[in-house]
Design a protein around this motif. Structure first.
Motif, PDB file in Angstrom:
ATOM      1  N   ASP A   1       0.823  -1.209   0.000  1.00 45.88           N
ATOM      2  CA  ASP A   1       0.000   0.000   0.000  1.00 45.88           C
ATOM      3  C   ASP A   1       0.862   1.266   0.000  1.00 45.88           C
ATOM      4  OD1 ASP A   1       0.939  -0.006   2.547  1.00 45.88           O
ATOM      5  OD2 ASP A   1      -1.022  -0.087   3.532  1.00 45.88           O
ATOM      6  N   PHE A   2       2.139   1.100  -0.314  1.00 50.20           N
ATOM      7  CA  PHE A   2       2.987   2.274  -0.536  1.00 50.20           C
ATOM      8  C   PHE A   2       3.907   1.987  -1.713  1.00 50.20           C
ATOM      9  CE2 PHE A   2       7.152   1.044   1.199  1.00 50.20           C
ATOM     10  CZ  PHE A   2       6.811  -0.132   1.861  1.00 50.20           C
ATOM     11  N   ALA A   3       4.415   3.057  -2.291  1.00 47.05           N
ATOM     12  CA  ALA A   3       5.223   2.914  -3.508  1.00 47.05           C
ATOM     13  C   ALA A   3       6.234   4.050  -3.589  1.00 47.05           C
ATOM     14  CB  ALA A   3       4.307   2.933  -4.732  1.00 47.05           C
ATOM     15  N   PHE A   4       7.229   3.841  -4.443  1.00 49.27           N
ATOM     16  CA  PHE A   4       8.283   4.853  -4.613  1.00 49.27           C
ATOM     17  C   PHE A   4       8.302   5.409  -6.036  1.00 49.27           C
ATOM     18  CE2 PHE A   4       9.905   2.428  -1.052  1.00 49.27           C
ATOM     19  CZ  PHE A   4      10.600   3.346  -0.283  1.00 49.27           C
ATOM     20  N   VAL A   5       8.639   6.688  -6.132  1.00 50.77           N
ATOM     21  CA  VAL A   5       8.952   7.304  -7.420  1.00 50.77           C
ATOM     22  C   VAL A   5      10.326   7.951  -7.259  1.00 50.77           C
ATOM     23  CG1 VAL A   5       8.287   9.009  -9.144  1.00 50.77           C
ATOM     24  CG2 VAL A   5       6.506   7.742  -7.911  1.00 50.77           C
ATOM     25  N   PHE A   6      11.284   7.507  -8.085  1.00 48.96           N
ATOM     26  CA  PHE A   6      12.651   8.032  -7.977  1.00 48.96           C
ATOM     27  C   PHE A   6      12.951   8.982  -9.134  1.00 48.96           C
ATOM     28  CE2 PHE A   6      12.871   3.821  -5.985  1.00 48.96           C
ATOM     29  CZ  PHE A   6      13.443   4.137  -4.768  1.00 48.96           C
TER      30      PHE A   6
ATOM     31  N   PHE B   1      -2.624   2.921  -3.114  1.00 48.17           N
ATOM     32  CA  PHE B   1      -1.519   3.411  -2.274  1.00 48.17           C
ATOM     33  C   PHE B   1      -1.980   4.411  -1.226  1.00 48.17           C
ATOM     34  CE2 PHE B   1       0.329   2.682  -6.567  1.00 48.17           C
ATOM     35  CZ  PHE B   1       0.935   1.474  -6.255  1.00 48.17           C
ATOM     36  N   LYS B   2      -1.608   4.105   0.021  1.00 49.76           N
ATOM     37  CA  LYS B   2      -1.841   5.095   1.079  1.00 49.76           C
ATOM     38  C   LYS B   2      -0.777   6.170   0.994  1.00 49.76           C
ATOM     39  CE  LYS B   2      -4.210   2.167   4.389  1.00 49.76           C
ATOM     40  NZ  LYS B   2      -3.861   0.972   5.147  1.00 49.76           N
ATOM     41  N   LYS B   3       0.421   5.771   0.590  1.00 45.83           N
ATOM     42  CA  LYS B   3       1.508   6.741   0.495  1.00 45.83           C
ATOM     43  C   LYS B   3       2.349   6.495  -0.761  1.00 45.83           C
ATOM     44  CE  LYS B   3       2.039   7.921   5.310  1.00 45.83           C
ATOM     45  NZ  LYS B   3       2.836   7.876   6.526  1.00 45.83           N
ATOM     46  N   ILE B   4       2.710   7.596  -1.430  1.00 48.39           N
ATOM     47  CA  ILE B   4       3.677   7.519  -2.518  1.00 48.39           C
ATOM     48  C   ILE B   4       4.866   8.385  -2.103  1.00 48.39           C
ATOM     49  CG2 ILE B   4       4.146   8.024  -4.944  1.00 48.39           C
ATOM     50  CD1 ILE B   4       1.142   7.733  -5.478  1.00 48.39           C
ATOM     51  N   TYR B   5       6.064   7.790  -2.149  1.00 55.13           N
ATOM     52  CA  TYR B   5       7.275   8.507  -1.736  1.00 55.13           C
ATOM     53  C   TYR B   5       8.049   8.975  -2.956  1.00 55.13           C
ATOM     54  CZ  TYR B   5       6.401   6.521   2.890  1.00 55.13           C
ATOM     55  OH  TYR B   5       5.827   6.180   4.095  1.00 55.13           O
ATOM     56  N   MET B   6       8.165  10.278  -3.111  1.00 56.70           N
ATOM     57  CA  MET B   6       9.007  10.847  -4.174  1.00 56.70           C
ATOM     58  C   MET B   6      10.403  11.039  -3.600  1.00 56.70           C
ATOM     59  SD  MET B   6       9.009  12.323  -7.284  1.00 56.70           S
ATOM     60  CE  MET B   6      10.702  12.247  -7.876  1.00 56.70           C
ATOM     61  N   VAL B   7      11.398  10.409  -4.255  1.00 56.40           N
ATOM     62  CA  VAL B   7      12.782  10.522  -3.786  1.00 56.40           C
ATOM     63  C   VAL B   7      13.564  11.335  -4.812  1.00 56.40           C
ATOM     64  CG1 VAL B   7      14.837   9.244  -3.072  1.00 56.40           C
ATOM     65  CG2 VAL B   7      12.561   8.240  -2.725  1.00 56.40           C
TER      66      VAL B   7
ATOM     67  N   LYS C   1      15.793   2.373   3.082  1.00 55.07           N
ATOM     68  CA  LYS C   1      15.782   1.591   4.334  1.00 55.07           C
ATOM     69  C   LYS C   1      14.875   2.246   5.360  1.00 55.07           C
ATOM     70  CE  LYS C   1      20.207  -0.808   4.496  1.00 55.07           C
ATOM     71  NZ  LYS C   1      21.609  -0.652   4.840  1.00 55.07           N
ATOM     72  N   HIS C   2      14.992   3.549   5.480  1.00 54.73           N
ATOM     73  CA  HIS C   2      14.187   4.283   6.459  1.00 54.73           C
ATOM     74  C   HIS C   2      12.689   4.122   6.165  1.00 54.73           C
ATOM     75  CE1 HIS C   2      13.054   7.597   9.183  1.00 54.73           C
ATOM     76  NE2 HIS C   2      12.156   7.879   8.235  1.00 54.73           N
ATOM     77  N   VAL C   3      12.314   4.303   4.905  1.00 57.77           N
ATOM     78  CA  VAL C   3      10.889   4.222   4.542  1.00 57.77           C
ATOM     79  C   VAL C   3      10.371   2.794   4.715  1.00 57.77           C
ATOM     80  CG1 VAL C   3       9.233   4.469   2.642  1.00 57.77           C
ATOM     81  CG2 VAL C   3      10.982   6.224   2.983  1.00 57.77           C
ATOM     82  N   LEU C   4      11.175   1.808   4.334  1.00 57.92           N
ATOM     83  CA  LEU C   4      10.729   0.413   4.490  1.00 57.92           C
ATOM     84  C   LEU C   4      10.491   0.115   5.978  1.00 57.92           C
ATOM     85  CD1 LEU C   4      12.916  -1.669   1.970  1.00 57.92           C
ATOM     86  CD2 LEU C   4      10.577  -0.840   1.708  1.00 57.92           C
ATOM     87  N   ARG C   5      11.435   0.516   6.813  1.00 55.44           N
ATOM     88  CA  ARG C   5      11.283   0.283   8.244  1.00 55.44           C
ATOM     89  C   ARG C   5      10.021   0.978   8.773  1.00 55.44           C
ATOM     90  NH1 ARG C   5      16.175   2.469   9.727  1.00 55.44           N
ATOM     91  NH2 ARG C   5      17.610   1.168   8.589  1.00 55.44           N
ATOM     92  N   ALA C   6       9.804   2.209   8.349  1.00 51.88           N
ATOM     93  CA  ALA C   6       8.637   2.971   8.808  1.00 51.88           C
ATOM     94  C   ALA C   6       7.334   2.291   8.384  1.00 51.88           C
ATOM     95  CB  ALA C   6       8.697   4.386   8.249  1.00 51.88           C
ATOM     96  N   ASN C   7       7.385   1.467   7.327  1.00 53.85           N
ATOM     97  CA  ASN C   7       6.197   0.763   6.850  1.00 53.85           C
ATOM     98  C   ASN C   7       6.192  -0.711   7.254  1.00 53.85           C
ATOM     99  OD1 ASN C   7       4.420   2.562   4.919  1.00 53.85           O
ATOM    100  ND2 ASN C   7       6.542   3.151   4.550  1.00 53.85           N
ATOM    101  N   GLY C   8       7.069  -1.049   8.193  1.00 55.12           N
ATOM    102  CA  GLY C   8       7.060  -2.401   8.735  1.00 55.12           C
ATOM    103  C   GLY C   8       7.636  -3.467   7.834  1.00 55.12           C
ATOM    104  N   VAL C   9       8.505  -3.065   6.898  1.00 52.02           N
ATOM    105  CA  VAL C   9       9.151  -4.042   6.014  1.00 52.02           C
ATOM    106  C   VAL C   9      10.629  -4.052   6.334  1.00 52.02           C
ATOM    107  CG1 VAL C   9       9.646  -4.663   3.613  1.00 52.02           C
ATOM    108  CG2 VAL C   9       7.483  -3.556   4.177  1.00 52.02           C
ATOM    109  N   SER C  10      11.205  -5.252   6.517  1.00 56.30           N
ATOM    110  CA  SER C  10      12.643  -5.286   6.806  1.00 56.30           C
ATOM    111  C   SER C  10      13.406  -5.142   5.496  1.00 56.30           C
ATOM    112  CB  SER C  10      13.019  -6.593   7.505  1.00 56.30           C
ATOM    113  OG  SER C  10      12.636  -7.666   6.685  1.00 56.30           O
ATOM    114  N   ALA C  11      14.408  -4.243   5.485  1.00 60.24           N
ATOM    115  CA  ALA C  11      15.133  -3.924   4.248  1.00 60.24           C
ATOM    116  C   ALA C  11      16.107  -5.020   3.858  1.00 60.24           C
ATOM    117  CB  ALA C  11      15.871  -2.617   4.419  1.00 60.24           C
TER     118      ALA C  11
END
Ligand SMILES: [Mg+2]
Length: 385
Positions: free
Chosen positions: A31-36, A318-324, A375-385
């Motif tokens: 329920d979250f995704a990344f855009v780089f 997606f609850k959250k989309i992370y733009m990096v 790593k930070h975002v994965l941890r914040a979403n409960g996924v181990s990196a």
């Protein structure tokens, strides 16, 4: 953990699948995704950013959807995907994961109004090839028009070699439906002249001129013009920044406004794509939803489902989309304006001393590199990196 247990107990699959498989199944629907962003995030010029590979591989491993969104362009998405794959040495990036500045123009091909287009900018006739790949039926470039009638741009810089290699025969009496600026103009004086001719033409026919007095709204050009990005300058080896497509837009507007004696409050109507504009973020959101479906089903070869240009996704998984990104003005501002989370990196244009002056601040924070951020975002979403 409680949520997982509840799911486990309630699930009709619970007797058929062990817990580890259930957890994997749940992850298929992240329920979250990344855009780089690409430059300054995954690569720098033609060189890799060392941490990019492990960052992308950890997302691949965990089946977290991600796409790349750059304000660059002038090549096929396939070529850009291959370039990033080669430089970062990561697993193959699919062309459907790449949004370049002009990629949303694909969506225009859903509208049958835009069959014959003038494509401006880019090396040789690369942009023509990209436009054909997007599905436009007849793609004209300024070099074709100059070759057909040299008086159109008497001071053009095209060589005989250029004409032989890149120009195609055109019927100048056939109307052009829209002007698509794909990339920075190469022969700027020819491009300026031809674009102005068409904006002021009778229904997009080269060599004609409409009477502005007969037009209801003088800010509306004869045919639409779309700019694929608004970057005013870009950096190269020269000590000072060089003019980009945004500067060409200013020239285009200024000449149009002057020619048509518009009031100071009036301006040429156009559509601008690229970061930080909403149109680009909405298009990227559609691409992300489509890609998420593809990796969930395991069928990454099926056709991409395109929105209409400017269409906002009605539903999102997606609850959250992370733009990096590395650029506060484009990456972070766009994310900030359109409801995405944002992550700023120190591997590109941003420097810590800029903090007090940046136009938009990242919602998640500033990180040394893309791996730390992921790593930070994965941890914040409960996924181990
Ligand atoms: Mg960048």
């Amino acid at each position: 953990m409680n949520a997982v247990r509840r799911f486990h107990l309630r699930s009709p699959w619970s007797s058929r699948f062990p817990y580890s498989q259930l957890r994997a199944a749940r992850r298929l629907k992240s329920d979250f995704a990344f855009v780089f962003d690409i430059d300054g995030v995954l690569i720098r010029g033609k060189k890799p950013i060392a941490e990019a590979r492990s960052a992308l591989e950890s997302l691949n491993k965990n089946k977290i959807p991600y796409i790349l969104m750059t304000n660059g362009g002038g090549v096929l998405e396939r070529e850009k995907a291959n370039e990033v794959t080669r430089i970062t040495n990561c697993s193959k990036i699919n062309p459907l994961q790449v949004v370049q500045s002009h990629t949303p123009m694909k969506a225009l091909t859903r509208d049958k109004k835009f069959q014959r287009v003038l494509v401006v900018g880019g090396d040789g006739d690369n942009s023509r090839q990209v436009a054909y790949e997007y599905g436009f039926k007849d793609v004209v470039m300024p070099i074709d028009i100059v070759k057909a009638n040299k008086s159109v741009s008497p001071h053009c810089m095209y060589t005989t070699h250029d004409f032989e290699l890149y120009a195609k025969p055109v019927d100048l009496d056939k109307p052009i439906d829209a002007i698509l600026v794909f990339n920075d103009p190469r022969d700027m004086s020819s491009d300026i002249q031809i674009v102005q001719d068409l904006l002021n033409s009778q229904n997009g026919v080269c060599g004609t001129k409409r009477s502005i007095k007969s037009v209801a709204d003088p800010t509306e050009p004869s045919i639409p013009i779309l700019f694929s990005n608004n970057d005013y300058v870009y950096a190269n080896d020269f000590p000072l920044p060089r003019f980009g497509q945004g500067a060409f837009r200013i020239i285009t507007e200024t000449l149009y406004n002057h020619t048509n004696k518009l009031e100071p409050s009036q301006n040429l109507q156009s559509l601008i794509m690229g970061k930080p504009f909403k149109l680009q973020y909405d298009f990227a959101h559609h691409v992300l939803i489509d890609w998420n479906e593809k990796i969930s089903s395991g069928d990454t070869e099926s056709q991409q489902i395109l929105p209409y240009l400017g269409e906002v996704p009605e539903q999102t998984p997606f609850k959250k989309i992370y733009m990096v990104g590395d650029n506060p003005e484009s990456d972070i501002k766009g994310a900030h304006d359109h409801g995405w989370e944002s992550v700023l990196l120190r591997t590109g244009v941003y420097k810590d001393e800029d903090w007090d002056d940046i136009i938009a601040r990242p919602s998640v924070g500033v990180f040394d590199n893309v791996e730390d951020a992921v790593k930070h975002v994965l941890r914040a979403n409960g996924v181990s990196a």
